[in-house]
Design an enzyme around this catalytic site. Sequence first.
Site, PDB file in Angstrom:
ATOM      1  N   ASP A  58    -114.972  22.323  -7.397  1.00 16.05           N
ATOM      2  CA  ASP A  58    -116.103  21.428  -7.634  1.00 16.05           C
ATOM      3  C   ASP A  58    -116.980  22.065  -8.700  1.00 16.05           C
ATOM      4  OD1 ASP A  58    -117.881  19.149  -6.819  1.00 16.05           O
ATOM      5  OD2 ASP A  58    -119.233  20.821  -6.431  1.00 16.05           O
ATOM      6  N   GLU A  90    -112.352  17.339 -10.509  1.00 17.40           N
ATOM      7  CA  GLU A  90    -112.929  16.013 -10.692  1.00 17.40           C
ATOM      8  C   GLU A  90    -112.763  15.587 -12.134  1.00 17.40           C
ATOM      9  OE1 GLU A  90    -117.091  15.521  -8.731  1.00 17.40           O
ATOM     10  OE2 GLU A  90    -116.712  17.617  -9.180  1.00 17.40           O
ATOM     11  N   CYS A 120    -116.443  13.292   4.424  1.00 19.30           N
ATOM     12  CA  CYS A 120    -116.379  14.469   5.296  1.00 19.30           C
ATOM     13  C   CYS A 120    -114.969  15.026   5.213  1.00 19.30           C
ATOM     14  CB  CYS A 120    -116.717  14.073   6.732  1.00 19.30           C
ATOM     15  SG  CYS A 120    -116.299  15.378   7.912  1.00 19.30           S
ATOM     16  N   CYS A 163    -113.226  14.920   9.032  1.00 20.50           N
ATOM     17  CA  CYS A 163    -112.780  13.684   9.701  1.00 20.50           C
ATOM     18  C   CYS A 163    -112.593  12.510   8.744  1.00 20.50           C
ATOM     19  CB  CYS A 163    -113.746  13.304  10.828  1.00 20.50           C
ATOM     20  SG  CYS A 163    -115.317  12.662  10.201  1.00 20.50           S
ATOM     21  N   CYS A 205    -122.054  15.908   9.412  1.00 19.54           N
ATOM     22  CA  CYS A 205    -121.320  14.649   9.488  1.00 19.54           C
ATOM     23  C   CYS A 205    -121.728  13.907  10.756  1.00 19.54           C
ATOM     24  CB  CYS A 205    -119.828  14.924   9.480  1.00 19.54           C
ATOM     25  SG  CYS A 205    -118.855  13.448   9.783  1.00 19.54           S
ATOM     26  N   CYS A 259    -120.196  11.617  12.278  1.00 18.74           N
ATOM     27  CA  CYS A 259    -119.047  11.288  13.126  1.00 18.74           C
ATOM     28  C   CYS A 259    -118.537  12.494  13.896  1.00 18.74           C
ATOM     29  CB  CYS A 259    -117.911  10.718  12.289  1.00 18.74           C
ATOM     30  SG  CYS A 259    -118.375   9.247  11.402  1.00 18.74           S
ATOM     31  N   ASP A 276    -121.112  21.477  -1.870  1.00 17.17           N
ATOM     32  CA  ASP A 276    -120.119  21.801  -2.890  1.00 17.17           C
ATOM     33  C   ASP A 276    -118.772  22.207  -2.285  1.00 17.17           C
ATOM     34  OD1 ASP A 276    -122.128  21.294  -4.693  1.00 17.17           O
ATOM     35  OD2 ASP A 276    -122.716  23.400  -4.886  1.00 17.17           O
TER      36      ASP A 276
END
Length: 400
Positions: free
Chosen positions: A186, A270, A323, A326, A342, A344, A352
């Site tokens: 990243d 990216e 995330c 998950c 997160c 969830c 990062d």
Amino acid sequence: MLIAHKIALNPNNKQKTYFARASGTARFAYNWALAEWNRQYEASIMDQSLPKPSQAALRRQLNAIKHEHFPWMLEVTKNAPQMAIIQLGVAFKNFFQGAAKYPQFRKKGTDDRFTITNDQFQVDGLRIRIPNLGWVRMRETLRFAGKIMSATISRVADRWFVSITVNTQDNSHWPKAENQGAVGVDLGVSVLATLSTGERIIGPKAHNASLCRLKRLSRGLSRKTKGSNNRKKAKAKVARLHANNSNLRKDCLHKLTTDLTRRFDTIGIEDLNVKGMMKNRHLSRAIADMGFYEFRRQLEYKAESRGNQVVVASRWFASSKICSSCKSKLERLPLSVREWICPCCNTLHDRDVNAANNLRHLAVSSTVTVCGEEGSGLVRKIKVKPASMKQKFNTIATYG
Ligand SMILES: [Zn+2]
């Protein structure tokens, strides 16, 4: 593959003068040909019977008139004007393919360079022989074995360099990869790179560190009288500082990309919309400093040489918001949030590292996709394409 090694030169005063003169001749020929190109193109639009300009025709035209109109051109190697016009042809080709901007006139001080072909020079250990000039000392020996193609002599601040392009089949200068599997990288503004392993590489931030000094020097420069010796000195100081900054950046990026390609066989990155980000004034300086373009260029050619894979995520892949545990996706995540939990699965994420992990997952999943099967549409490019943009002519890879 074509690979270039850039070596510092130790020219004596006579040789420095020759370099400056040959660069001036190359610049003149380039600018002459560009002006002629523009003029002849306009004329061919008005009168369809006239030919469209081409670098080959322009070289012939210059050859025909140089004895009479520009006799001083004959004082340096004939390669200097000829290769400059060939390079103009390449610049136009890149422009027509949409890979570069419309060719610009070369400027004294920033575009001081000339190129010679392999029949016009000879390399022997720590020296290079140039016609009419004799042997010039080099700071190191040529690193690559293979057929020598061309050499470009250029000035950076007050130093002269030669960049020798070699066509090599030999990959032995690439130490074997350790193969620690896959990694996601990243790229960031406050930290140059965060790896999915949790490592952070802090960039040199060269520009920021010396920005004050640069500002002061430029102010001093603008106060000096044009044409004065003091102005010349001030200008040289600014140029040296710029060159220094650029070396720091390049060195840092080379170390990072070499390390990555040496350790990991699959690298997920990216596809940063650098142009879009550059429009944002606050981020732009930091981004320019970090040299994202340069990062990707280096990573891709080094990966190609070592046989690693670089997986570039699509611009729309939400690497930060997913995330990595998950796979649930956040609606929004402001840039200021560096850590989040997160909703969830309750995992605490470093922004990062989480993004790097997602890039790693994407890289791994896209390389195991069965041939012919359509992927998730999130990967834009899997195979590494060599060379980018303006590099096509004489270098693909440059070593400083
Ligand atoms: Zn989760």
